[in-house]
Motif scaffolding. Structure first.
Motif, short mmCIF file in Angstrom:
data_model
loop_
_atom_site.label_atom_id
_atom_site.label_comp_id
_atom_site.label_asym_id
_atom_site.label_seq_id
_atom_site.Cartn_x
_atom_site.Cartn_y
_atom_site.Cartn_z
N SER A 4 -1.93 -35.14 21.02
CA SER A 4 -1.92 -33.80 20.43
C SER A 4 -0.75 -32.99 20.99
O SER A 4 -0.24 -33.28 22.08
N ARG A 5 -0.38 -31.99 20.23
CA ARG A 5 0.68 -31.09 20.68
C ARG A 5 0.26 -30.43 21.99
O ARG A 5 1.04 -30.30 22.92
N SER A 6 -1.01 -30.03 22.09
CA SER A 6 -1.47 -29.34 23.30
C SER A 6 -1.45 -30.25 24.52
O SER A 6 -1.11 -29.82 25.62
N SER A 64 2.11 -39.94 17.25
CA SER A 64 0.81 -40.23 16.63
C SER A 64 0.94 -41.04 15.35
O SER A 64 0.06 -41.83 15.02
N THR A 104 -2.52 -41.80 19.85
CA THR A 104 -2.36 -40.51 19.20
C THR A 104 -2.31 -39.47 20.32
O THR A 104 -3.01 -39.61 21.34
N GLN A 113 3.61 -35.42 16.79
CA GLN A 113 3.32 -35.97 15.46
C GLN A 113 3.99 -37.33 15.28
O GLN A 113 3.37 -38.27 14.78
#
Length: 155
Positions: free
Chosen positions: A47-49, A37, A45, A34
């Protein structure tokens, strides 16, 4: 030879900070994703994944812009490991405790680092008091009786 995942996980561990009760807590993967991003200094950006996949080694070829964004995040933390794109992708692993000067080897322990970080925020007078307390504890540890029930051995 350390992998990208191992180096990245070492950075997460190195970025641990003391919580309200003094326990070291690593930033979560979600928090880091986060923060990366939302950082206005770049357009990346993540993602957590995807960050999880980098950490577990299932993704091994991030773009230079992703690596730069990760580095930017960790450069804003109080780190002991070198933080740069080259440090993240170089073939040489991060320093191991055995490679540190002998007197620094204890800093590999999380509790020792937590104590050191907290003591660093004390005034010089409080640090003197802490050192005095530690001297007393060390002296009492060296003078402990050797019997199991706390009584000296009857030799």
């Amino acid at each position: 030879m350390a992998t990208l995942a191992e180096r990245l996980n070492a950075w997460f561990a190195d970025a641990a900070t003391a919580d309200a009760v003094g326990r070291l807590r690593e930033p979560s993967t979600a928090e880091v994703a986060q923060a990366i991003s939302e950082d206005p200094r770049h357009s990346v950006t993540i993602s957590r994944s995807y960050l999880t996949a980098l950490r577990n080694g299932s993704q091994t070829n991030p773009t230079v812009s992703v690596l730069s964004a990760i580095v930017t995040y960790f450069q804003g933390r109080n780190m002991t490991l070198p933080v740069s794109v080259s440090a993240l992708i170089d073939e040489e692993p991060p320093a191991r405790p055995s490679e540190l000067p002998q007197e620094w080897a204890a800093l590999a322990d999380r509790q020792v680092r937590s104590i050191a970080l907290r003591a660093g925020q004390f005034t010089p007078e409080l640090r003197d008091q802490l050192l005095s307390i530690m001297d007393v504890l060390d002296a009492s540890r060296q003078q402990q009786p050797s019997g199991r029930d706390g009584a000296p051995d009857a030799s």
